[in-house]
Design an enzyme around this catalytic site. Structure first.
Site, PDB file in Angstrom:
ATOM      1  N   CYS A 133     -13.247   1.607  -3.777  1.00  0.00           N
ATOM      2  CA  CYS A 133     -12.605   2.827  -4.264  1.00  0.00           C
ATOM      3  C   CYS A 133     -12.595   2.781  -5.789  1.00  0.00           C
ATOM      4  O   CYS A 133     -12.133   1.804  -6.373  1.00  0.00           O
ATOM      5  CB  CYS A 133     -11.162   2.890  -3.740  1.00  0.00           C
TER       6      CYS A 133
ATOM      7  N   GLY B 169       0.838  -1.199   0.000  1.00  0.00           N
ATOM      8  CA  GLY B 169       0.000   0.000   0.000  1.00  0.00           C
ATOM      9  C   GLY B 169       0.869   1.242   0.000  1.00  0.00           C
ATOM     10  O   GLY B 169       2.092   1.153   0.088  1.00  0.00           O
TER      11      GLY B 169
ATOM     12  N   CYS C 166      -9.895  -1.551  -3.264  1.00  0.00           N
ATOM     13  CA  CYS C 166      -9.469  -1.165  -4.624  1.00  0.00           C
ATOM     14  C   CYS C 166     -10.167  -2.059  -5.653  1.00  0.00           C
ATOM     15  O   CYS C 166      -9.952  -3.273  -5.686  1.00  0.00           O
ATOM     16  CB  CYS C 166      -7.958  -1.320  -4.743  1.00  0.00           C
TER      17      CYS C 166
ATOM     18  N   CYS D 211      -9.460   5.891  -9.583  1.00  0.00           N
ATOM     19  CA  CYS D 211      -8.767   5.994 -10.886  1.00  0.00           C
ATOM     20  C   CYS D 211      -9.762   6.268 -12.019  1.00  0.00           C
ATOM     21  O   CYS D 211      -9.385   6.742 -13.083  1.00  0.00           O
ATOM     22  CB  CYS D 211      -7.912   4.755 -11.159  1.00  0.00           C
TER      23      CYS D 211
ATOM     24  N   TYR E 169      -7.904  -6.099 -12.719  1.00  0.00           N
ATOM     25  CA  TYR E 169      -6.622  -6.402 -13.351  1.00  0.00           C
ATOM     26  C   TYR E 169      -5.604  -7.077 -12.439  1.00  0.00           C
ATOM     27  O   TYR E 169      -4.955  -8.038 -12.822  1.00  0.00           O
ATOM     28  CB  TYR E 169      -5.997  -5.102 -13.901  1.00  0.00           C
TER      29      TYR E 169
ATOM     30  N   CYS F 186      -3.532   6.662  -9.279  1.00  0.00           N
ATOM     31  CA  CYS F 186      -3.818   6.028  -7.982  1.00  0.00           C
ATOM     32  C   CYS F 186      -2.758   6.476  -6.986  1.00  0.00           C
ATOM     33  O   CYS F 186      -1.575   6.494  -7.310  1.00  0.00           O
ATOM     34  CB  CYS F 186      -3.752   4.505  -8.132  1.00  0.00           C
TER      35      CYS F 186
HETATM   36  P1  AMP Z   1      -1.061   0.845 -21.518  1.00  0.00           P
HETATM   37  O1  AMP Z   1      -0.330   0.067 -22.553  1.00  0.00           O
HETATM   38  O2  AMP Z   1      -0.209   1.892 -20.885  1.00  0.00           O
HETATM   39  O3  AMP Z   1      -2.364   1.410 -22.016  1.00  0.00           O
HETATM   40  O4  AMP Z   1      -1.407  -0.149 -20.326  1.00  0.00           O
HETATM   41  C1  AMP Z   1      -2.510  -0.974 -20.407  1.00  0.00           C
HETATM   42  C2  AMP Z   1      -2.104  -2.419 -20.281  1.00  0.00           C
HETATM   43  O5  AMP Z   1      -1.325  -2.614 -19.100  1.00  0.00           O
HETATM   44  C3  AMP Z   1      -3.316  -3.284 -20.157  1.00  0.00           C
HETATM   45  O6  AMP Z   1      -3.157  -4.366 -21.058  1.00  0.00           O
HETATM   46  C4  AMP Z   1      -3.352  -3.767 -18.719  1.00  0.00           C
HETATM   47  O7  AMP Z   1      -3.565  -5.161 -18.662  1.00  0.00           O
HETATM   48  C5  AMP Z   1      -2.001  -3.424 -18.150  1.00  0.00           C
HETATM   49  N1  AMP Z   1      -2.080  -2.592 -16.921  1.00  0.00           N
HETATM   50  C6  AMP Z   1      -3.054  -1.774 -16.515  1.00  0.00           C
HETATM   51  N2  AMP Z   1      -2.736  -1.181 -15.335  1.00  0.00           N
HETATM   52  C7  AMP Z   1      -1.531  -1.635 -14.995  1.00  0.00           C
HETATM   53  C8  AMP Z   1      -0.653  -1.402 -13.891  1.00  0.00           C
HETATM   54  N3  AMP Z   1      -0.967  -0.553 -12.905  1.00  0.00           N
HETATM   55  N4  AMP Z   1       0.525  -2.053 -13.870  1.00  0.00           N
HETATM   56  C9  AMP Z   1       0.860  -2.876 -14.859  1.00  0.00           C
HETATM   57  N5  AMP Z   1       0.094  -3.143 -15.934  1.00  0.00           N
HETATM   58  C10 AMP Z   1      -1.096  -2.533 -16.017  1.00  0.00           C
END
Ligand code: AMP
Length: 460
Positions: free
Chosen positions: A446, A108, A250, A449, A256, A396
Site C-alpha cells: 500500500c 490497525g 503498509c 500516503c 519509518y 493514512c
Molecule cells: P513532521 O515534523 O511533522 O514533518 O514529522 C516528520 C518526522 O516525524 C520525521 O522525522 C519522521 O521520522 C517522524 N514521523 C513520520 N511519520 C510519523 C508518524 N506517523 N508518527 C510519528 N512520527 C512520524
C-alpha cells in the site's frame, strides 16, 4: 499504530505467558507509548491489567508477581481511532458470568467502523469505547453467542464485512486465536520457543527478546487457533475477501515505523532502509562534506546514501531519548518546543561544512524546519535536505497517525515551496517509482500516503 503480542504455553504449569507477553511488549514500545495492557487466563477466568503509560511504568515488580498464566495477550497503543484515554486502551475484555469469556488486542483501523458499530448497536450490543478493537471483539462475541456461529465462522463473517486493517490476537477462555485482514496490511508473525511456547507478535524484535524462533508470517486471511490439543491454521482464500488480487502491506512500516532490527514482510528493515538511501544517492548532484541523519529513524537511510557516494557519515545531531514524541503532541507550539528539546547538534561536524541532512519523511515539516535552523546556527555553510520517501500527500486510514490533508505540508506546497519553508539550500524526495523499485514485491504493498490510491477503501 499499535503493537500486539500473544503467548500460548503448551505446558499449563509453565505459567510464564503473562511475563513473556510483557517482555514482548517492551520490544514493541516504539509502536505505541500511550497505554499498554495484558489479558490472561488465571485458571478460572480472564483477567485484565491495562493503564495509561509505558510498559516499564505499568508492569512493575509488584504487578509481575500476580500474574501466573499459560496463555496471555498484550497491547501497546498509539491512538489513531478514538482519543487517548484508558477506555480506548487495549486489550478489551468481555467476561460473561455464564458464557464464554473473550479478550482481544488488535493493530490497525477499521474504515467502515461507524456503519458496523451502528448495526451492532441496533442489535442491543453496548459499546464502552470508540476503539476498533472493541468492535472486533463484540462482533465476534455477538455472532458466536447470539447467532450460534463457531468462533472461526464468526471471524470469517468479520473478514467478509470488515473493511480495513487488523492484525488481532484473541483469547476465548484459555484458547488463543490469531487472525489477519485479507490485505495483510499491518505486520504479524508467529514464532516458537523450545517447541513449548507459541508467540504471535507485530514484529520479530518482540520474539527475539524472548529468544523465540521466527516460524512464519501470519498470512492474510489466515486464522490460527491454539488450544490444549495443538495448533490449527485455517487459511481462507484472501481473493474472496478483497477487492484486488494483491495484499496491501503498509510500506511506511519499512520506511519509518518498524524497528530496524526487525524482519517485516520478509524484509530486514535496516537493509531496506539502506537501499532507500542508496536509491536516493543515485541521482545526487551535490557532493557534500558530511552526511548527517535525523536520528534515529533515518540512520540507515543516511548510511546507505553516504556509502553509495563514498561520503563522510557522522552523527551531527544527538537525540535525547527521554523527551516524549514530538509528532503526537496536540499543539503546534508544543511540537515546536519538543523538537528543540529533543535534538542537540555537534558543532564539530557542522562548522564550515556543506551538510546533507537526511530524514525518512516530512509530514507537517515541523521537525526539519527547526533542525535546518539549528544546523545552520551551528556553522553549516550549506544545508541540503534529502528525504528517504516520497512526498506524504495523503492521510493514512489504516492505522498510522497522519494529520488531515490541510496539515500535510506536501499536500499544500510544491517541493520548491517546502525547501523555502525549511530554509534548505536544496530539497529532494525519493519518487514513488524509485520507492517501488526498492520494494521487492511492489504489487503487494500500500502506497496510499504517497499516491492517494487507497486499496482497502476510504474512511467512512
Ligand atoms: P513532521 O515534523 O511533522 O514533518 O514529522 C516528520 C518526522 O516525524 C520525521 O522525522 C519522521 O521520522 C517522524 N514521523 C513520520 N511519520 C510519523 C508518524 N506517523 N508518527 C510519528 N512520527 C512520524
Amino acid at each position: 499504530m499499535c503493537g500486539i503480542i500473544g503467548i500460548y504455553q503448551k505446558n499449563k504449569k509453565a505459567e510464564s505467558a503473562s511475563r513473556l507477553a510483557i517482555l514482548g511488549l517492551f520490544a514493541a514500545q516504539h509502536r505505541g507509548q500511550e497505554s499498554c495492557g495484558i489479558a490472561y487466563f488465571d485458571g478460572e477466568k480472564l483477567q485484565l491489567i491495562k493503564q495509561m503509560g509505558l510498559v516499564k511504568e505499568v508492569f512493575n515488580e509488584e504487578v509481575l508477581t500476580q500474574i501466573p498464566s499459560h496463555v496471555a495477550i498484550g497491547h501497546v497503543r498509539y491512538p489513531t481511532q478514538g482519543s487517548s484515554n484508558i477506555g480506548n486502551a487495549q486489550p478489551h475484555l468481555l467476561n460473561n458470568l455464564s458464557g464464554p469469556m473473550f479478550a482481544l488486542a488488535s493493530n490497525g483501523d477499521i474504515v467502515n467502523y461507524k456503519e458496523l458499530r451502528e448495526d451492532l448497536e441496533a442489535k442491543d450490543v453496548f459499546f464502552e469505547s470508540q476503539n476498533d478493537g472493541e468492535l472486533i471483539l463484540k462482533y465476534i462475541a455477538y455472532f458466536h453467542e447470539k447467532q450460534g456461529l463457531s468462533i472461526v465462522d464468526s471471524i470469517k463473517k468479520l473478514m467478509k464485512h470488515f473493511q480495513g486493517s487488523y492484525s488481532s490476537v484473541m483469547l476465548v477462555k484459555d484458547e488463543l486465536y490469531a487472525f489477519r485482514d485479507p490485505y495483510g496490511n499491518r505486520p504479524f508473525i508467529l514464532g516458537e520457543l523450545n517447541d513449548e511456547t507459541y508467540v504471535f507478535a507485530s514484529e520479530s524484535c518482540c520474539i527475539d527478546i524472548i529468544r523465540a524462533q521466527f516460524k512464519k508470517e501470519v498470512s492474510p486471511c489466515e486464522i490460527i487457533h491454539v488450544n490444549a490439543t495443538g495448533m490449527e491454521s485455517i487459511q481462507l482464500n484472501p481473493d474472496e475477501f478483497r477487492s484486488r488480487k494483491h495484499s496491501a502491506h503498509c510500506v511506511f512500516e519499512l520506511i519509518y515505523f518498524s524497528r530496524p532490527d526487525s524482519v517485516v514482510y520478509d524484509n530486514a528493515v535496516y537493509a531496506f532502509r539502506e537501499k532507500l538511501g542508496k536509491k536516493l544517492a543515485e541521482k545526487e548532484d551535490i557532493i557534500s562534506d558530511v552526511v548527517i541523519p535525523v536520528p534515529d529513524s533515518s540512520n540507515f537511510i543516511a548510511l546507505g546514501y553516504a556509502k553509495e557516494l563514498g561520503l563522510d557519515f557522522n552523527f551531527g545531531l544527538i537525540r535525547n531519548h527521554y523527551v516524549g514524541r514530538t509528532f503526537i503532541a496536540p499543539e503546534q507550539t508544543i511540537r515546536d518546543e519538543n523538537v528543540v528539546q529533543k535534538f542537540n547538534p555537534l558543532p564539530g561536524y557542522l562548522e564550515g561544512k556543506i551538510v546533507t541532512l537526511i530524514d525518512d519523511s516530512i509530514v507537517r515539516g515541523t521537525t526539519l524546519q527547526k533542525i535546518v535552523k539549528m544546523v545552520r546556527s551551528h556553522g553549516a555553510k550549506e544545508v541540503h535536505v534529502r528525504i528517504g520517501s516520497p512526498m506524504v500527500k495523503y492521510p493514512c486510514f489504516y492505522g498510522i497517525d497522519t494529520p488531515t490533508y490541510e496539515e500535510l505540508i506536501a499536500n499544500q506546497k510544491t517541493v520548491e515551496d517546502i525547501a523555502g519553508y525549511l530554509k534548505a539550500d536544496s530539497l529532494r524526495y525519493l519518487t514513488i517509482d524509485e520507492l517501488k523499485s526498492v520494494v521487492q514485491d511492489q504489487n503487494n504493498f500500500c502506497f496510499a500516503c504517497f499516491n492517494g490510491e487507497y486499496p482497502i477503501g476510504l474512511k467512512k
